[in-house]
Design a protein around this motif. Structure first.
Motif, PDB file in Angstrom:
ATOM      1  N   VAL A  12       0.847  -1.197   0.000  1.00  0.00           N
ATOM      2  CA  VAL A  12       0.000   0.000   0.000  1.00  0.00           C
ATOM      3  C   VAL A  12       0.874   1.235   0.000  1.00  0.00           C
ATOM      4  O   VAL A  12       2.056   1.193   0.346  1.00  0.00           O
ATOM      5  N   ASN A  13       0.280   2.360  -0.363  1.00  0.00           N
ATOM      6  CA  ASN A  13       0.979   3.629  -0.343  1.00  0.00           C
ATOM      7  C   ASN A  13       0.420   4.438   0.815  1.00  0.00           C
ATOM      8  O   ASN A  13      -0.633   5.063   0.697  1.00  0.00           O
ATOM      9  N   ASP A  14       1.083   4.400   1.954  1.00  0.00           N
ATOM     10  CA  ASP A  14       0.644   5.065   3.172  1.00  0.00           C
ATOM     11  C   ASP A  14       0.930   6.561   3.077  1.00  0.00           C
ATOM     12  O   ASP A  14       2.007   6.966   2.638  1.00  0.00           O
ATOM     13  N   ILE A  15      -0.040   7.381   3.518  1.00  0.00           N
ATOM     14  CA  ILE A  15       0.107   8.836   3.433  1.00  0.00           C
ATOM     15  C   ILE A  15       1.314   9.346   4.232  1.00  0.00           C
ATOM     16  O   ILE A  15       1.931  10.338   3.876  1.00  0.00           O
ATOM     17  N   TYR A  16       1.685   8.653   5.308  1.00  0.00           N
ATOM     18  CA  TYR A  16       2.794   9.092   6.145  1.00  0.00           C
ATOM     19  C   TYR A  16       4.083   8.319   5.873  1.00  0.00           C
ATOM     20  O   TYR A  16       5.169   8.865   5.946  1.00  0.00           O
ATOM     21  N   LEU A  29     -10.123  -2.243   0.715  1.00  0.00           N
ATOM     22  CA  LEU A  29      -8.987  -1.341   0.860  1.00  0.00           C
ATOM     23  C   LEU A  29      -9.462   0.105   0.900  1.00  0.00           C
ATOM     24  O   LEU A  29     -10.515   0.449   0.362  1.00  0.00           O
ATOM     25  N   ASN A  30      -8.666   0.949   1.512  1.00  0.00           N
ATOM     26  CA  ASN A  30      -8.918   2.380   1.542  1.00  0.00           C
ATOM     27  C   ASN A  30      -8.988   2.900   0.102  1.00  0.00           C
ATOM     28  O   ASN A  30      -8.086   2.661  -0.684  1.00  0.00           O
ATOM     29  N   GLN A  31     -10.036   3.608  -0.230  1.00  0.00           N
ATOM     30  CA  GLN A  31     -10.221   4.120  -1.589  1.00  0.00           C
ATOM     31  C   GLN A  31      -9.943   5.615  -1.707  1.00  0.00           C
ATOM     32  O   GLN A  31     -10.272   6.228  -2.713  1.00  0.00           O
ATOM     33  N   LYS A  36      -6.115  14.255  -2.857  1.00  0.00           N
ATOM     34  CA  LYS A  36      -7.214  15.072  -2.350  1.00  0.00           C
ATOM     35  C   LYS A  36      -7.020  15.485  -0.890  1.00  0.00           C
ATOM     36  O   LYS A  36      -7.840  16.202  -0.339  1.00  0.00           O
ATOM     37  N   PHE A  37      -5.946  15.027  -0.248  1.00  0.00           N
ATOM     38  CA  PHE A  37      -5.622  15.492   1.106  1.00  0.00           C
ATOM     39  C   PHE A  37      -4.863  16.802   0.963  1.00  0.00           C
ATOM     40  O   PHE A  37      -3.795  16.848   0.345  1.00  0.00           O
ATOM     41  N   VAL A  38      -5.424  17.879   1.491  1.00  0.00           N
ATOM     42  CA  VAL A  38      -4.799  19.195   1.364  1.00  0.00           C
ATOM     43  C   VAL A  38      -4.697  19.856   2.732  1.00  0.00           C
ATOM     44  O   VAL A  38      -5.528  19.631   3.608  1.00  0.00           O
TER      45      VAL A  38
END
Length: 187
Positions: A12-16, A29-31, A36-38
């Protein structure tokens, strides 16, 4: 080149943390689209036109100006309704719960609550659920009752042997969460 992914894992590609392997669970899975995270006004939001912004608070935040919280753009708050002590296991109402509940409601914020659990049996988790319901005493909530069980971290003041919930397994904690949530749902 893509790394070899074991059959029981997902890449997975984790935001952190970026790309990482996680266990494969029987769930979707997280979609979310990472783009879009700003960040805006010091907050990270998901820009989908539906996301809401909120905070969780307890007595550790002291006295709160709830109108300022609302004016800062918060839509909701999750209040700590209470907690179980980490050493003796006593149940306690958060010292600021009453004033925080009233202040948040008066400011027009949506409210949910959480209980900081240190349950070591399913029976204790059920007692915690009953304690939460008693403390809420029929109050309206817009957001859910949350079960917050965290592994206690030993320190010089609180060594591991004094922390009653220190050696709980994931399976045990899962059974506590299930017992708590089922009791809340039932009542």
């Amino acid at each position: 080149r893509q790394p070899q992914v074991p059959e029981n894992q997902l890449l997975v590609n984790d935001i952190y943390e970026g790309e990482r392997l996680v266990p494969k669970f029987d769930m979707d899975l997280n979609q979310y689209d990472r783009d879009k995270f700003v960040e805006s006004n010091g907050y990270i939001r998901y820009e989908d036109g539906k996301s809401v912004l909120g905070v969780d608070v307890s007595e550790h935040q002291g006295t709160i100006d709830w109108q300022a919280v609302k004016n800062a753009g918060m839509d909701f708050v999750i209040l700590r309704v209470g907690y179980r002590g980490m050493t003796e296991g006593l149940l306690n109402v958060d010292a600021t719960f009453e004033q925080n509940y009233q202040g948040a409601v008066d400011a027009g914020l949506k409210v949910g609550v959480y209980f900081f659990s240190q349950a070591v049996t399913e029976k204790e988790a059920q007692q915690e659920a009953d304690f939460v319901l008693e403390t809420l005493n029929g109050r309206d909530l817009s957001y859910p009752v949350v079960f917050d069980w965290e592994t206690p971290i030993p320190s010089e003041e609180l060594p591991a042997e004094d922390l009653r919930a220190y050696n709980m397994s994931g399976e045990e904690v899962t059974s506590f969460a299930k017992a708590f949530c089922q009791r809340i749902e039932k009542k």
